[in-house]
Design a protein around this motif. Sequence first.
Motif, PDB file in Angstrom:
ATOM      1  N   GLN A 161      47.201  25.291  11.912  1.00 23.94           N
ATOM      2  CA  GLN A 161      45.946  26.016  11.997  1.00 23.94           C
ATOM      3  C   GLN A 161      46.196  27.526  11.949  1.00 23.94           C
ATOM      4  O   GLN A 161      47.075  28.035  12.642  1.00 23.94           O
ATOM      5  CB  GLN A 161      45.220  25.681  13.306  1.00 23.94           C
ATOM      6  N   ASP A 162      45.411  28.219  11.129  1.00 17.88           N
ATOM      7  CA  ASP A 162      45.351  29.673  11.181  1.00 17.88           C
ATOM      8  C   ASP A 162      44.230  30.032  12.148  1.00 17.88           C
ATOM      9  O   ASP A 162      43.056  29.894  11.802  1.00 17.88           O
ATOM     10  CB  ASP A 162      45.077  30.236   9.787  1.00 17.88           C
ATOM     11  N   SER A 163      44.576  30.466  13.333  1.00 17.46           N
ATOM     12  CA  SER A 163      43.556  30.668  14.369  1.00 17.46           C
ATOM     13  C   SER A 163      42.817  31.996  14.237  1.00 17.46           C
ATOM     14  O   SER A 163      41.891  32.258  15.007  1.00 17.46           O
ATOM     15  CB  SER A 163      44.194  30.574  15.759  1.00 17.46           C
ATOM     16  N   LEU A 164      43.205  32.826  13.259  1.00 24.65           N
ATOM     17  CA  LEU A 164      42.583  34.142  13.144  1.00 24.65           C
ATOM     18  C   LEU A 164      41.634  34.263  11.961  1.00 24.65           C
ATOM     19  O   LEU A 164      40.711  35.076  11.987  1.00 24.65           O
ATOM     20  CB  LEU A 164      43.660  35.217  13.038  1.00 24.65           C
ATOM     21  N   PHE A 165      41.876  33.492  10.910  1.00 25.49           N
ATOM     22  CA  PHE A 165      41.079  33.640   9.688  1.00 25.49           C
ATOM     23  C   PHE A 165      40.462  32.307   9.296  1.00 25.49           C
ATOM     24  O   PHE A 165      41.141  31.292   9.260  1.00 25.49           O
ATOM     25  CB  PHE A 165      41.952  34.155   8.535  1.00 25.49           C
ATOM     26  N   PRO A 166      39.171  32.327   8.944  1.00 24.48           N
ATOM     27  CA  PRO A 166      38.533  31.078   8.516  1.00 24.48           C
ATOM     28  C   PRO A 166      38.876  30.696   7.072  1.00 24.48           C
ATOM     29  O   PRO A 166      38.785  29.532   6.711  1.00 24.48           O
ATOM     30  CB  PRO A 166      37.041  31.369   8.661  1.00 24.48           C
ATOM     31  N   ARG A 167      39.251  31.687   6.269  1.00 19.60           N
ATOM     32  CA  ARG A 167      39.595  31.402   4.872  1.00 19.60           C
ATOM     33  C   ARG A 167      41.105  31.512   4.672  1.00 19.60           C
ATOM     34  O   ARG A 167      41.783  32.263   5.375  1.00 19.60           O
ATOM     35  CB  ARG A 167      38.896  32.377   3.925  1.00 19.60           C
ATOM     36  N   ILE A 176      45.310  35.684   1.335  1.00 17.64           N
ATOM     37  CA  ILE A 176      46.018  35.908   0.066  1.00 17.64           C
ATOM     38  C   ILE A 176      47.463  35.449   0.200  1.00 17.64           C
ATOM     39  O   ILE A 176      48.036  34.845  -0.700  1.00 17.64           O
ATOM     40  CB  ILE A 176      45.935  37.392  -0.343  1.00 17.64           C
ATOM     41  N   ASN A 177      48.063  35.726   1.339  1.00 17.41           N
ATOM     42  CA  ASN A 177      49.455  35.320   1.585  1.00 17.41           C
ATOM     43  C   ASN A 177      49.489  34.078   2.461  1.00 17.41           C
ATOM     44  O   ASN A 177      50.269  33.982   3.414  1.00 17.41           O
ATOM     45  CB  ASN A 177      50.236  36.458   2.221  1.00 17.41           C
ATOM     46  N   TRP A 178      48.667  33.101   2.120  1.00 21.08           N
ATOM     47  CA  TRP A 178      48.480  31.877   2.906  1.00 21.08           C
ATOM     48  C   TRP A 178      49.785  31.093   3.069  1.00 21.08           C
ATOM     49  O   TRP A 178      49.876  30.270   3.983  1.00 21.08           O
ATOM     50  CB  TRP A 178      47.454  30.973   2.223  1.00 21.08           C
ATOM     51  N   TYR A 179      50.755  31.339   2.254  1.00 24.14           N
ATOM     52  CA  TYR A 179      51.996  30.566   2.234  1.00 24.14           C
ATOM     53  C   TYR A 179      52.994  31.022   3.310  1.00 24.14           C
ATOM     54  O   TYR A 179      54.053  30.412   3.450  1.00 24.14           O
ATOM     55  CB  TYR A 179      52.654  30.693   0.854  1.00 24.14           C
ATOM     56  N   LEU A 180      52.693  32.069   4.052  1.00 25.70           N
ATOM     57  CA  LEU A 180      53.603  32.574   5.078  1.00 25.70           C
ATOM     58  C   LEU A 180      53.428  31.772   6.362  1.00 25.70           C
ATOM     59  O   LEU A 180      52.351  31.748   6.951  1.00 25.70           O
ATOM     60  CB  LEU A 180      53.346  34.059   5.347  1.00 25.70           C
ATOM     61  N   THR A 181      54.496  31.126   6.798  1.00 19.61           N
ATOM     62  CA  THR A 181      54.394  30.216   7.931  1.00 19.61           C
ATOM     63  C   THR A 181      54.020  30.934   9.230  1.00 19.61           C
ATOM     64  O   THR A 181      53.359  30.341  10.093  1.00 19.61           O
ATOM     65  CB  THR A 181      55.703  29.455   8.129  1.00 19.61           C
ATOM     66  N   HIS A 182      54.399  32.183   9.379  1.00 20.05           N
ATOM     67  CA  HIS A 182      54.151  32.867  10.646  1.00 20.05           C
ATOM     68  C   HIS A 182      52.675  33.192  10.861  1.00 20.05           C
ATOM     69  O   HIS A 182      52.279  33.606  11.952  1.00 20.05           O
ATOM     70  CB  HIS A 182      54.987  34.159  10.750  1.00 20.05           C
ATOM     71  N   LEU A 183      51.854  33.007   9.843  1.00 15.59           N
ATOM     72  CA  LEU A 183      50.419  33.256   9.988  1.00 15.59           C
ATOM     73  C   LEU A 183      49.711  32.113  10.705  1.00 15.59           C
ATOM     74  O   LEU A 183      48.554  32.253  11.078  1.00 15.59           O
ATOM     75  CB  LEU A 183      49.792  33.464   8.616  1.00 15.59           C
ATOM     76  N   TYR A 184      50.384  31.005  10.881  1.00 15.94           N
ATOM     77  CA  TYR A 184      49.786  29.811  11.476  1.00 15.94           C
ATOM     78  C   TYR A 184      50.266  29.661  12.914  1.00 15.94           C
ATOM     79  O   TYR A 184      51.453  29.810  13.198  1.00 15.94           O
ATOM     80  CB  TYR A 184      50.122  28.577  10.650  1.00 15.94           C
ATOM     81  N   ASP A 185      49.326  29.362  13.793  1.00 17.47           N
ATOM     82  CA  ASP A 185      49.614  29.436  15.219  1.00 17.47           C
ATOM     83  C   ASP A 185      49.913  28.091  15.868  1.00 17.47           C
ATOM     84  O   ASP A 185      50.705  28.012  16.796  1.00 17.47           O
ATOM     85  CB  ASP A 185      48.409  30.067  15.931  1.00 17.47           C
ATOM     86  N   TYR A 186      49.232  27.067  15.405  1.00 17.83           N
ATOM     87  CA  TYR A 186      49.386  25.750  16.016  1.00 17.83           C
ATOM     88  C   TYR A 186      49.836  24.756  14.948  1.00 17.83           C
ATOM     89  O   TYR A 186      49.286  24.735  13.843  1.00 17.83           O
ATOM     90  CB  TYR A 186      48.067  25.291  16.643  1.00 17.83           C
ATOM     91  N   TRP A 187      50.799  23.929  15.345  1.00 16.09           N
ATOM     92  CA  TRP A 187      51.435  23.001  14.421  1.00 16.09           C
ATOM     93  C   TRP A 187      51.446  21.592  14.970  1.00 16.09           C
ATOM     94  O   TRP A 187      51.539  21.388  16.192  1.00 16.09           O
ATOM     95  CB  TRP A 187      52.878  23.435  14.161  1.00 16.09           C
TER      96      TRP A 187
END
Length: 128
Positions: A98-104, A107-118
């Motif tokens: 889950q990306d907990s900060l952005f609903p969409r 652009i750099n969606w492929y960066l793993t550190h942007l996702y908070d919960y796994w």
Amino acid sequence: QVQLVESGGGLVQAGGSLRLSCATSGFNVENYAIGWFRQAPGMEREAVACISYREGGTSYLDSVKGRFTISRDNAKKTVHLQMDSLKPEDTAVYYCAQDSLFPRCRINWYLTHLYDYWGQGTQVTVSS
């Protein structure tokens, strides 16, 4: 408590299909971007697909375009990854996040550190 639980992995022959599911709880999945990732042994985790909230705009890794489809069922709080025409190189543990900060999808969606919960991952093995 945010939770994501993957299921649907298994062993399949090359050319076959699998449908992965990511069951979510503890948050309203309708309002967040969700990504699917994979990690093969000895390799870094890589992004496979992302789906935006509500209307569900999507992004894909180039090597899976035309073969994988990400979708969401907000009523069931689940995100799916339909994988067709599977290849041995698709073998990996697949994770949703889950990306907990952005609903969409960013652009750099492929960066793993942007996702908070796994989630904990589900194994996909494609035999040749």
